[in-house]
Design a protein around this motif. Structure first.
Motif, PDB file in Angstrom:
ATOM      1  N   GLN A  74       1.062   4.285  -2.770  1.00 32.00           N
ATOM      2  CA  GLN A  74       0.911   5.696  -2.425  1.00 32.00           C
ATOM      3  C   GLN A  74       2.085   6.514  -2.958  1.00 32.00           C
ATOM      4  OE1 GLN A  74       0.286   5.405   1.901  1.00 32.00           O
ATOM      5  NE2 GLN A  74      -1.687   6.392   1.589  1.00 32.00           N
ATOM      6  N   TYR A  90       0.842  -1.201   0.000  1.00 28.13           N
ATOM      7  CA  TYR A  90       0.000   0.000   0.000  1.00 28.13           C
ATOM      8  C   TYR A  90       0.873   1.246   0.000  1.00 28.13           C
ATOM      9  CZ  TYR A  90      -3.905   3.046   1.152  1.00 28.13           C
ATOM     10  OH  TYR A  90      -4.857   4.034   1.120  1.00 28.13           O
ATOM     11  N   ALA A 126      -8.260   7.203   7.805  1.00 23.99           N
ATOM     12  CA  ALA A 126      -8.652   8.597   7.574  1.00 23.99           C
ATOM     13  C   ALA A 126      -7.555   9.389   6.867  1.00 23.99           C
ATOM     14  CB  ALA A 126      -9.006   9.254   8.901  1.00 23.99           C
ATOM     15  N   ARG A 127      -6.308   9.265   7.318  1.00 18.10           N
ATOM     16  CA  ARG A 127      -5.202  10.009   6.689  1.00 18.10           C
ATOM     17  C   ARG A 127      -5.043   9.552   5.237  1.00 18.10           C
ATOM     18  NH1 ARG A 127      -0.846  13.963   6.563  1.00 18.10           N
ATOM     19  NH2 ARG A 127       0.383  13.219   4.824  1.00 18.10           N
ATOM     20  N   ASP A 128      -5.158   8.248   5.007  1.00 20.24           N
ATOM     21  CA  ASP A 128      -5.032   7.724   3.649  1.00 20.24           C
ATOM     22  C   ASP A 128      -6.138   8.265   2.750  1.00 20.24           C
ATOM     23  OD1 ASP A 128      -2.856   6.159   4.467  1.00 20.24           O
ATOM     24  OD2 ASP A 128      -4.194   4.578   5.153  1.00 20.24           O
ATOM     25  N   LEU A 129      -7.342   8.372   3.301  1.00 20.58           N
ATOM     26  CA  LEU A 129      -8.447   8.928   2.518  1.00 20.58           C
ATOM     27  C   LEU A 129      -8.165  10.366   2.116  1.00 20.58           C
ATOM     28  CD1 LEU A 129     -11.572   7.494   4.367  1.00 20.58           C
ATOM     29  CD2 LEU A 129     -10.949   7.091   1.980  1.00 20.58           C
ATOM     30  N   ARG A 130      -7.553  11.137   3.006  1.00 12.90           N
ATOM     31  CA  ARG A 130      -7.197  12.507   2.663  1.00 12.90           C
ATOM     32  C   ARG A 130      -6.168  12.525   1.544  1.00 12.90           C
ATOM     33  NH1 ARG A 130      -6.814  13.598   8.280  1.00 12.90           N
ATOM     34  NH2 ARG A 130      -4.619  14.191   8.124  1.00 12.90           N
ATOM     35  N   GLU A 131      -5.215  11.605   1.585  1.00 16.54           N
ATOM     36  CA  GLU A 131      -4.211  11.534   0.525  1.00 16.54           C
ATOM     37  C   GLU A 131      -4.855  11.205  -0.816  1.00 16.54           C
ATOM     38  OE1 GLU A 131      -1.062   8.893   1.530  1.00 16.54           O
ATOM     39  OE2 GLU A 131      -0.258  10.195   3.117  1.00 16.54           O
ATOM     40  N   ILE A 132      -5.798  10.287  -0.798  1.00 17.05           N
ATOM     41  CA  ILE A 132      -6.480   9.884  -2.022  1.00 17.05           C
ATOM     42  C   ILE A 132      -7.300  11.047  -2.584  1.00 17.05           C
ATOM     43  CG2 ILE A 132      -8.351   8.422  -2.883  1.00 17.05           C
ATOM     44  CD1 ILE A 132      -7.245   6.228  -0.980  1.00 17.05           C
ATOM     45  N   LEU A 133      -8.061  11.695  -1.701  1.00 14.56           N
ATOM     46  CA  LEU A 133      -8.908  12.802  -2.145  1.00 14.56           C
ATOM     47  C   LEU A 133      -8.056  13.968  -2.648  1.00 14.56           C
ATOM     48  CD1 LEU A 133     -11.747  13.878  -2.487  1.00 14.56           C
ATOM     49  CD2 LEU A 133     -11.696  14.644  -0.100  1.00 14.56           C
ATOM     50  N   ALA A 143      -8.418   3.417  -3.125  1.00 10.74           N
ATOM     51  CA  ALA A 143      -9.666   3.603  -2.373  1.00 10.74           C
ATOM     52  C   ALA A 143     -10.319   2.273  -2.042  1.00 10.74           C
ATOM     53  CB  ALA A 143     -10.625   4.483  -3.170  1.00 10.74           C
ATOM     54  N   PRO A 168      -8.735   2.284   3.073  1.00 11.51           N
ATOM     55  CA  PRO A 168      -7.755   3.117   3.766  1.00 11.51           C
ATOM     56  C   PRO A 168      -8.287   3.734   5.050  1.00 11.51           C
ATOM     57  CG  PRO A 168      -8.696   4.292   1.917  1.00 11.51           C
ATOM     58  CD  PRO A 168      -9.230   2.889   1.847  1.00 11.51           C
TER      59      PRO A 168
END
Length: 236
Positions: free
Chosen positions: A17, A13, A81-88, A75, A79
């Motif tokens: 990233q 993962y 919360a921090r990973d979701l921010r990176e994706i978004l 996605a 992921p």
């Protein structure tokens, strides 16, 4: 799940990233280089080089599609919360970079029309605001690469300088058009090119705000200085 398998999944993962970040940074550098090249062809009045810049925009579009695909894969990995921010943030930033590439291509297209008229002295003013925009894009990409919120905040604040420079050029071109009706068509092309560059600054600001969101989450950004209020009302 064994510890070894968990470590393998986490490593995989993390690698995806990093790949996403590197792809986005590469796309951003392509767009910045496109803008630099477009400014150069305006000064050199080089139609062939302008055509190459226009054609190269497809590579930026293709890379945005690749990034979108990679974002979807991440996605689906469930992921945190921090990973979701990176994706978004990645998908938003890629979209802004794609628009930067579009505006650079538009400048190149307009340069070909501009070359049908005698050279204008105001091209140097266009190059000046373009140089500011290139620096904004490169600085905000570095902020994204390094998770540097202070650098992102400075990029966001400096957008006011670009707005002021754009408005000064806009007024100068209007004055020139009123003094010499023969200049109306070429000056109109320059006005549209200048507006494209001003919009690139806005997209750099968007990226800066996404860097803040990535690092700070829901923490609110401080109010942004806006030293010029006229450009959106009077721009082409």
């Amino acid at each position: 799940m064994s510890t070894q398998m968990h470590d393998h999944i986490v490593k995989s993962y993390d690698e995806e990233q990093r790949r996403l970040l590197n792809e986005t940074l590469r796309m951003g550098e392509m767009a910045a280089s496109q803008l630099e090249a477009a400014l150069d062809v305006v000064q050199r009045r080089d139609d062939r080089a302008a055509e190459r810049i226009i054609a190269n925009d497809e590579a930026i579009d293709a890379l945005e599609q690749e990034i979108s695909h990679d974002v979807m894969k991440l996605a689906l990995r469930g992921p945190m919360a921090r990973d979701l921010r990176e994706i978004l943030a990645a998908i938003r930033i890629a979209s802004d970079i794609e628009r930067v590439g579009d505006y650079a291509a538009n400048v190149a297209k307009r340069s070909m029309a501009l070359n049908l008229a005698p050279p204008l002295p105001h091209v140097s003013g266009l190059h000046a605001i373009g140089t500011l925009a290139v620096q904004q894009v490169r600085d905000v990409l570095a902020a994204y690469r390094d998770n540097d919120v202070e650098r992102a905040r400075r990029v966001r604040a400096r957008d006011a300088d670009l707005d002021v420079a754009y408005t000064a050029l806009f007024r100068e071109l209007l004055t020139y058009m009123m003094e010499d009706a023969r200049s109306i068509t070429p000056c109109t092309h320059l006005l549209f090119m200048a507006k494209n560059i001003e919009r690139i600054g806005d997209h750099a600001t968007n990226i800066a705000e996404n860097v803040w969101f990535l690092v700070k989450g829901d923490d609110h950004l401080p109010p942004r200085e806006k030293r010029d209020e006229s450009n959106t009302a009077t721009g082409p």
